[in-house]
Scaffold this motif. Sequence first.
Motif, PDB file in Angstrom:
ATOM      1  N   THR A  32       0.604  -1.179   0.567  1.00  0.00           N
ATOM      2  CA  THR A  32      -0.195   0.164  -0.073  1.00  0.00           C
ATOM      3  C   THR A  32       0.630   1.222  -0.028  1.00  0.00           C
ATOM      4  N   VAL A  33       0.286   2.468  -0.032  1.00  0.00           N
ATOM      5  CA  VAL A  33       0.984   3.651  -0.374  1.00  0.00           C
ATOM      6  C   VAL A  33       0.021   4.897  -0.063  1.00  0.00           C
ATOM      7  N   LYS A  34       0.436   5.701   1.284  1.00  0.00           N
ATOM      8  CA  LYS A  34      -0.205   6.766   1.837  1.00  0.00           C
ATOM      9  C   LYS A  34       0.902   7.936   0.835  1.00  0.00           C
ATOM     10  N   GLU A  35      -0.614   8.684   0.556  1.00  0.00           N
ATOM     11  CA  GLU A  35      -0.003  10.084   0.027  1.00  0.00           C
ATOM     12  C   GLU A  35      -0.578  11.516   1.126  1.00  0.00           C
ATOM     13  N   VAL A  36       0.448  11.944   1.482  1.00  0.00           N
ATOM     14  CA  VAL A  36      -0.145  12.685   2.411  1.00  0.00           C
ATOM     15  C   VAL A  36      -0.274  14.501   2.016  1.00  0.00           C
ATOM     16  N   VAL A  94       7.427  14.381  -2.667  1.00  0.00           N
ATOM     17  CA  VAL A  94       8.400  13.237  -2.068  1.00  0.00           C
ATOM     18  C   VAL A  94       7.741  12.428  -1.735  1.00  0.00           C
ATOM     19  N   VAL A  95       9.352  10.992  -1.916  1.00  0.00           N
ATOM     20  CA  VAL A  95       9.005   9.939  -1.362  1.00  0.00           C
ATOM     21  C   VAL A  95       9.591  10.104  -0.162  1.00  0.00           C
ATOM     22  N   ARG A 114      11.140   1.140   1.557  1.00  0.00           N
ATOM     23  CA  ARG A 114      10.387   1.867   0.822  1.00  0.00           C
ATOM     24  C   ARG A 114      10.549   1.652  -0.678  1.00  0.00           C
ATOM     25  N   LEU A 115      11.880   2.301  -0.616  1.00  0.00           N
ATOM     26  CA  LEU A 115      12.159   2.332  -2.396  1.00  0.00           C
ATOM     27  C   LEU A 115      11.409   1.449  -3.555  1.00  0.00           C
ATOM     28  N   TRP A 116      10.616   0.358  -2.816  1.00  0.00           N
ATOM     29  CA  TRP A 116      10.163  -0.264  -4.040  1.00  0.00           C
ATOM     30  C   TRP A 116       9.381   0.849  -4.664  1.00  0.00           C
ATOM     31  N   TYR A 117       8.673   1.435  -4.512  1.00  0.00           N
ATOM     32  CA  TYR A 117       7.970   2.862  -5.164  1.00  0.00           C
ATOM     33  C   TYR A 117       8.334   3.428  -6.621  1.00  0.00           C
TER      34      TYR A 117
END
Length: 393
Positions: A32-36, A94-95, A114-117
Amino acid sequence: MGKYVDLYVSKEHLQAYRANEARDYLRKTPLTVKEVKGGIILPAKGDSSTTWGLGGVLDDDGQFVKESQTRDGHLFGGFYEYEKNSVQQCDETVVFMGPFVSHWGHFICDQISRLWYVLPDVKKYRIAYCGWNWGNEQTSLHGNFLEFMHLLGISDEQLIDVKTPTQFRSVIVPEFSYIERNYYTEEFKDIYRTVISNVNVSGIESYSHIYFTRGEFPDALNKERGEKDIQALFAANGYKVISPEKLTLSEQIYYMRNCDCMAAISGSITHNLLFAKEGQKVIVLNKMEVMNGYQMVIDNIMDVNISCVDVYVKIFPVCFGLGPFLIGINNNLKKFAKDKGMRIPPNLLFNFLSVIKRYIWYITKFTRIYAKKHNRSMLLSQQRSVRELKKQF
């Protein structure tokens, strides 16, 4: 999946290794990914409530985003009061990578997870991280840590070491692709496939058998005794002794992937199995009684043939990162050497004076380390974790 071809370990651990070999750690569910939107990144700040420090991501209402923690806050993450009027502004998406501490084993497992994204389009985003490094002056990515990022395709200009609270247009917080004792994903393996594919080394000799030593690593010299004899044993049997900290990351990967068999004391060096080639022979020399949860998953990820040998001298329980560790040519290693046709030089078999000196060093070191309340707390926490791990097997 890795295979344990030889186990010269305690009876209790023998069962655990076989159970680990049969376990499937590969997570099948999507990450999953959460964007803030308008997220604020708090820089790392040392605090006794967590191993590495507080910090992480806040939403635009100032609420801490728990997804930005590492290991549920045990290692990193948490809110602290900051000067809201001094928050810097950055109109970029940014990631969030998480914290950076100068510890190789944690870096290649926790910190890059986390850098798979970014892999589908590695140049699309800048990478924000919280450099801290236990309060040392050098907080930013450097040396082989930085080379890892370069091999992944990330440039220096893409990296942001957040040193003051900074609000971004948006902060993307990807889920971890690897969690110690829990799971790994194909996305985690993709990170290593990418790094390996970008290694370009020429003009150095390869060796069929390599012993990666910790003997010139300052941290190891401070909290370990006994490796000299083990190193001498392998050297006497045709292993090329190499100090990884003297090499670039590309050189380390080259040596590893071009040898038939590698041996090393357990720890960050054996975590480097993540760079190994298929079918490689690996000898892991365990320096402590407690089984390393990180290594257990790594063993399971890689298609390698592993020999595990307990070389520790058991006296008192100790912490992974603190030691002290007393190792040597014990009965397990003698039996392994005999079964593999290795010759033990007579001068390595027993030295009474050397043994006494090592025991004195060990007891003195143990007393100094665990006189500190924080270190005793870390040891108790580890022992609780070990009990939980045993229940899994």
